[in-house]
Design a protein around this motif. Structure first.
Motif, mmCIF file in Angstrom:
data_model
loop_
_atom_site.group_PDB
_atom_site.id
_atom_site.type_symbol
_atom_site.label_atom_id
_atom_site.label_comp_id
_atom_site.label_asym_id
_atom_site.label_seq_id
_atom_site.Cartn_x
_atom_site.Cartn_y
_atom_site.Cartn_z
ATOM 1 N N PRO A 387 -49.200 50.893 50.196
ATOM 2 C CA PRO A 387 -47.840 51.086 50.733
ATOM 3 C C PRO A 387 -47.761 51.591 52.120
ATOM 4 N N LEU A 388 -47.164 50.983 53.017
ATOM 5 C CA LEU A 388 -47.047 51.424 54.479
ATOM 6 C C LEU A 388 -46.517 52.612 54.553
ATOM 7 N N GLN A 389 -47.085 53.652 54.944
ATOM 8 C CA GLN A 389 -46.337 55.056 55.143
ATOM 9 C C GLN A 389 -46.064 55.433 56.590
ATOM 10 N N PRO A 390 -45.040 56.288 56.705
ATOM 11 C CA PRO A 390 -44.589 56.577 58.174
ATOM 12 C C PRO A 390 -45.915 57.288 58.914
ATOM 13 N N GLY A 391 -46.011 56.891 60.166
ATOM 14 C CA GLY A 391 -47.289 57.248 60.831
ATOM 15 C C GLY A 391 -48.365 56.192 61.100
ATOM 16 N N ALA A 392 -48.169 55.185 59.966
ATOM 17 C CA ALA A 392 -48.855 54.097 60.162
ATOM 18 C C ALA A 392 -48.783 53.087 61.412
ATOM 19 N N VAL A 393 -49.623 52.596 62.266
ATOM 20 C CA VAL A 393 -49.355 51.762 63.101
ATOM 21 C C VAL A 393 -50.255 50.351 62.778
ATOM 22 N N PHE A 394 -49.416 49.243 62.627
ATOM 23 C CA PHE A 394 -50.105 47.856 62.200
ATOM 24 C C PHE A 394 -49.387 46.811 63.119
ATOM 25 N N THR A 395 -50.223 45.624 62.802
ATOM 26 C CA THR A 395 -49.772 44.543 63.498
ATOM 27 C C THR A 395 -49.109 43.474 62.487
ATOM 28 N N ILE A 396 -47.985 42.754 63.255
ATOM 29 C CA ILE A 396 -47.541 41.696 62.394
ATOM 30 C C ILE A 396 -47.811 40.573 63.064
ATOM 31 N N GLU A 397 -48.599 39.549 62.444
ATOM 32 C CA GLU A 397 -49.171 38.355 63.514
ATOM 33 C C GLU A 397 -49.369 37.200 62.569
ATOM 34 N N PRO A 398 -48.428 36.554 62.253
ATOM 35 C CA PRO A 398 -48.815 35.188 61.399
ATOM 36 C C PRO A 398 -49.260 34.275 62.365
ATOM 37 N N GLY A 399 -49.689 33.168 62.046
ATOM 38 C CA GLY A 399 -50.206 32.012 62.972
ATOM 39 C C GLY A 399 -50.431 30.833 61.980
ATOM 40 N N ILE A 400 -50.204 29.778 62.945
ATOM 41 C CA ILE A 400 -50.288 28.331 62.418
ATOM 42 C C ILE A 400 -51.487 27.621 63.324
ATOM 43 N N TYR A 401 -52.585 27.065 62.714
ATOM 44 C CA TYR A 401 -53.520 26.535 63.505
ATOM 45 C C TYR A 401 -53.681 25.327 62.787
ATOM 46 N N ILE A 402 -53.373 24.172 63.475
ATOM 47 C CA ILE A 402 -53.676 22.612 63.148
ATOM 48 C C ILE A 402 -54.473 22.125 64.206
ATOM 49 N N PRO A 403 -55.890 21.970 63.804
ATOM 50 C CA PRO A 403 -57.080 21.563 64.576
ATOM 51 C C PRO A 403 -56.529 19.999 64.910
ATOM 52 N N GLU A 404 -56.167 19.377 63.877
ATOM 53 C CA GLU A 404 -56.025 17.671 63.995
ATOM 54 C C GLU A 404 -54.989 17.612 65.388
ATOM 55 N N GLU A 405 -54.148 18.463 65.385
ATOM 56 C CA GLU A 405 -53.146 18.300 66.579
ATOM 57 C C GLU A 405 -53.550 19.115 67.561
ATOM 58 N N LYS A 406 -54.493 19.756 67.513
ATOM 59 C CA LYS A 406 -55.081 20.524 68.805
ATOM 60 C C LYS A 406 -53.791 21.684 69.002
ATOM 61 N N LEU A 407 -53.265 22.262 67.906
ATOM 62 C CA LEU A 407 -52.096 22.903 67.986
ATOM 63 C C LEU A 407 -52.259 24.351 67.489
ATOM 64 N N GLY A 408 -52.139 25.394 67.790
ATOM 65 C CA GLY A 408 -52.205 26.794 67.541
ATOM 66 C C GLY A 408 -51.178 27.517 67.974
ATOM 67 N N ALA A 409 -50.676 28.160 67.242
ATOM 68 C CA ALA A 409 -49.477 29.250 67.790
ATOM 69 C C ALA A 409 -49.607 30.558 66.831
ATOM 70 N N HIS A 410 -49.753 31.498 67.487
ATOM 71 C CA HIS A 410 -49.796 33.029 66.854
ATOM 72 C C HIS A 410 -49.036 34.039 67.599
#
Ligand code: GLY
Ligand code: MN
Length: 410
Positions: A387-410
């Protein structure tokens, strides 16, 4: 220059060099060392900073090893430390107070003409400046270890990874019979990790500065973005922008990926020319006084999303916001499974919004974890299943990568 003037010059230059990064107060590093000593069940900690690289590996200059920096705030290569916890008297062995020694190599004046002045065991203010209880000559380390190792003999905790700065010196100490054969060695890395995961206010402040500088770099990239610009120019511009704001280096290999390369996760060639109609994923941030930042933004090269690019971009943004909304301090985790998994929240969002060109849900295009701890390392130490406790620093970074459409978003 007179002798006195030379000495003054030497001290001033040494001060500037030793603490080129913004350091926290000595008391902070002292408290970390003492806290560590209380977690080793009586074991002694011996660690060494790496040596300065030579040849092609020296290209990017010396960077202190994360754990060594965490415990000392020192950027000196080739120095050692010994930490021994307080010990109660047992049988014939007297009590020993908490003991810590910083071992500094003697001055090598001819080498310092090339590398610049270094802190030495005879520097008059070495103790005051480093905050260590004791300073000793690196040459004396074997004798000090023999003298200080507790009776009955206890574990020696060190960095057990083969490539660490400690591997060679510990082997040398073993051969010099500094540790009797029956002493066990423990890995200090997980013990230090358990301390490092909780950032203090000073660390947060450094990370905030690195992040502010990196945000400015991201804005500069947004202003400069246009078809015909190269990925390399964007990367160079960003490194200039966060460097000018005090970052010493990128926190990780800068990723500027356009078109198809927006779908390649750790793309770092950055050697394409951005084309009209491309999406560009910019995963670039600086390191400030040793602490990483980590920021990604996705831009349309010509300033306007196509309807499809906007759709995918908004799904990633929705997943990001859903994970943040679901966050509960002390309960949520970064793990991929489990009822408190933030990854699951983001995955569900992505998998229930939009479709690929074949009418399939998009979950399978979210191909990495949701986030990671950030600190002295961009992928910092810590247990992502906890479980994430006070004092932890972390990223939230979902992404979708569709090579067929040459389309990545992050
Ligand atoms: N931003 C680089 C990474 O997380 O791998
Ligand atoms: Mn990241």
């Amino acid at each position: 220059m007179s002798k006195t003037k030379y000495a003054l010059f030497f001290i001033l230059v040494t001060s500037a060099l030793a603490f080129a990064t913004e350091r926290q107060p000595n008391a902070t590093y002292h408290a970390r060392r003492q806290a560590l000593s209380e977690k080793t069940n009586g074991g002694v900690i011996i660690l060494f900073a790496p040596m300065e690289a030579e040849g092609p590996n020296a290209l990017y200059g010396f960077r202190q090893e994360d754990n060594f920096y965490y415990l000392t705030g020192l950027s000196e290569p080739g120095v050692g430390l010994l930490i021994a916890p307080a010990q109660a008297a047992t049988g014939t062995t007297p009590a020993r107070p908490y003991t810590e020694i910083l071992f500094l190599p003697g001055h090598n004046i001819s080498q310092e003409k090339w590398t610049g002045p270094k802190l030495g065991p005879d520097s008059p203010d070495a103790q005051r400046r480093t905050g260590f209880d004791r300073i000793a000559k690196l040459d004396d380390i074997r004798d000090e270890v023999v003298r200080i190792l507790p009776q009955p003999r206890a574990m020696v905790f060190t960095d057990q990874s083969k490539s660490s700065g400690s591997a060679g010196p510990i082997e040398w100490l073993s051969r010099a019979n500094a540790f009797p054969n029956y002493i066990g060695f423990g890995d200090v890395n997980p013990v230090i990790a358990s301390l490092r995961v909780k950032k203090d206010a000073g660390e947060m402040e450094l990370m905030r500065k690195g992040t502010d500088a990196s945000v400015s770099a991201q804005f500069a990239a947004m202003r400069a973005m246009k078809p015909g610009i190269t990925e390399r120019e964007i990367s160079a511009l960003m490194q200039y922008e966060f460097g000018k704001r005090g970052c010493e280096r990128p926190a990780y290999a800068p990723i500027v990926g356009s078109g198809f390369y927006s779908t390649v996760l750790h793309y770092s060639e950055d050697d394409q020319t951005v084309k009209d109609g491309d999406l560009v994923v910019i995963d670039v941030a600086g390191e400030y006084s040793m602490y990483a930042s980590d920021i990604t933004r996705t831009l349309p090269a010509n300033g306007h999303f196509t309807a499809r690019q906007r759709e995918i971009y908004n799904i990633v943004l929705g997943a990001h916001d859903a994970a943040i909304a679901a966050f509960k301090s002390g309960a949520s985790s970064l793990s991929r499974a489990g009822e408190n998994s933030l990854y699951q929240v983001a995955y569900e969002y992505i998998n229930t919004h939009g479709k690929d060109l074949h009418g399939e849900p998009l979950g399978k295009y979210f191909i990495h974890g949701l986030g990671h701890f950030v600190g002295l390392n961009v992928h910092d130490v810590g247990d992502i299943s906890a479980p994430l406790q006070p004092g932890a620093v972390f990223t939230i970074e979902p992404g979708i990568y569709i090579p067929e459409e040459k389309l990545g978003a992050h």
